[in-house]
Design an enzyme around this catalytic site. Sequence first.
Site, PDB file in Angstrom:
ATOM      1  N   GLU A 285       0.543   7.128  12.999  1.00 61.09           N
ATOM      2  CA  GLU A 285      -0.775   6.632  12.542  1.00 61.09           C
ATOM      3  C   GLU A 285      -0.628   5.493  13.127  1.00 61.09           C
ATOM      4  O   GLU A 285      -1.178   4.902  13.854  1.00 61.09           O
ATOM      5  CB  GLU A 285      -1.753   6.999  11.753  1.00 61.09           C
ATOM      6  CG  GLU A 285      -2.492   7.229  11.604  1.00 61.09           C
ATOM      7  CD  GLU A 285      -3.812   7.092  10.399  1.00 61.09           C
ATOM      8  OE1 GLU A 285      -4.910   6.979   9.894  1.00 61.09           O
ATOM      9  OE2 GLU A 285      -3.208   8.320  10.484  1.00 61.09           O
ATOM     10  N   ASP A 286      -0.229   4.273  12.974  1.00 60.22           N
ATOM     11  CA  ASP A 286      -0.040   2.522  12.870  1.00 60.22           C
ATOM     12  C   ASP A 286       0.662   2.461  13.798  1.00 60.22           C
ATOM     13  O   ASP A 286       0.368   1.361  13.982  1.00 60.22           O
ATOM     14  CB  ASP A 286      -0.521   2.546  11.643  1.00 60.22           C
ATOM     15  CG  ASP A 286      -1.744   2.214  10.370  1.00 60.22           C
ATOM     16  OD1 ASP A 286      -2.462   3.293  10.706  1.00 60.22           O
ATOM     17  OD2 ASP A 286      -1.288   2.310   9.227  1.00 60.22           O
TER      18      ASP A 286
ATOM     19  N   HIS B 105       0.704  -1.454  -0.062  1.00 65.74           N
ATOM     20  CA  HIS B 105      -0.233  -0.030   0.442  1.00 65.74           C
ATOM     21  C   HIS B 105       1.011   1.402   0.083  1.00 65.74           C
ATOM     22  O   HIS B 105       0.782   2.215  -1.005  1.00 65.74           O
ATOM     23  CB  HIS B 105      -0.900  -0.232   1.522  1.00 65.74           C
ATOM     24  CG  HIS B 105      -1.500   1.048   1.804  1.00 65.74           C
ATOM     25  ND1 HIS B 105      -3.000   1.378   0.582  1.00 65.74           N
ATOM     26  CD2 HIS B 105      -1.151   2.558   2.752  1.00 65.74           C
ATOM     27  CE1 HIS B 105      -3.128   2.818   1.339  1.00 65.74           C
ATOM     28  NE2 HIS B 105      -2.532   3.051   2.153  1.00 65.74           N
TER      29      HIS B 105
ATOM     30  N   ASP C 182      -3.880   7.635  -1.443  1.00 66.08           N
ATOM     31  CA  ASP C 182      -4.052   6.803  -0.095  1.00 66.08           C
ATOM     32  C   ASP C 182      -5.621   6.302  -0.580  1.00 66.08           C
ATOM     33  O   ASP C 182      -6.354   4.924  -0.457  1.00 66.08           O
ATOM     34  CB  ASP C 182      -3.806   7.623   1.048  1.00 66.08           C
ATOM     35  CG  ASP C 182      -4.575   6.893   1.722  1.00 66.08           C
ATOM     36  OD1 ASP C 182      -3.837   5.646   2.544  1.00 66.08           O
ATOM     37  OD2 ASP C 182      -5.263   6.877   3.419  1.00 66.08           O
TER      38      ASP C 182
ATOM     39  N   ASP D  63       1.552   6.766   7.204  1.00 62.79           N
ATOM     40  CA  ASP D  63       0.579   6.306   7.915  1.00 62.79           C
ATOM     41  C   ASP D  63       2.126   5.384   8.971  1.00 62.79           C
ATOM     42  O   ASP D  63       1.523   4.868  10.401  1.00 62.79           O
ATOM     43  CB  ASP D  63       0.523   4.741   7.120  1.00 62.79           C
ATOM     44  CG  ASP D  63      -0.848   4.516   6.600  1.00 62.79           C
ATOM     45  OD1 ASP D  63      -1.907   5.991   7.163  1.00 62.79           O
ATOM     46  OD2 ASP D  63      -1.605   4.142   6.108  1.00 62.79           O
TER      47      ASP D  63
END
Length: 183
Positions: A64-65, A34, A121, A61
């Site tokens: 955030e991830d 991704h 995204d 990300d």
Amino acid sequence: MNDLVRVMKAADAAACWHVDQRRKGAAQEPYLNHLLEVASLVAEATGGREPDLVIAALLHDAVEDVGVTEEQVAQQFGARIAGIVMEVTDDKSLPKAERKLRQVASTSHKSREAKMIKLADKTSNLRTISASPAPDWSVQRRLDYVQWAREVVAQGRGVSPWLEAQFDAAAERAIASVSDHAV
């Protein structure tokens, strides 16, 4: 350090930081796929002339991830890239519904770079919904995601006609894939 080396260092960092993550789709592909797709979309949209944007896309990300800090991103890749990453980072302390509303409400106020990453995204996510939807996502949930993604992207239009066309095509394919399976 030249731009190609910087981009490759960001790809390596993204691979290390996201090593244990998988996409939600049935194929359970590595999450890195991704990140590479998002970075590839912005690279193509800019003709490869904006390496900082490609780096931010690769890292979009991480905070955030996987709990990477803004300071870590800034230390390794510079304050500008960290700023772009933070601009597209959701506040995970908020409920999911609130985060989704905030994305719609805030996208129009974001920088050109953040809007491009958002567009790429959402395009990548819609492509996944078409090709390998999450097994536990109902048809309605998939349709709701497409509608929400369209609302977010509507707030960020005007930054890249090519990228917007990629998103529109992905949205149409996602709707068609849902229609193909709705019996």
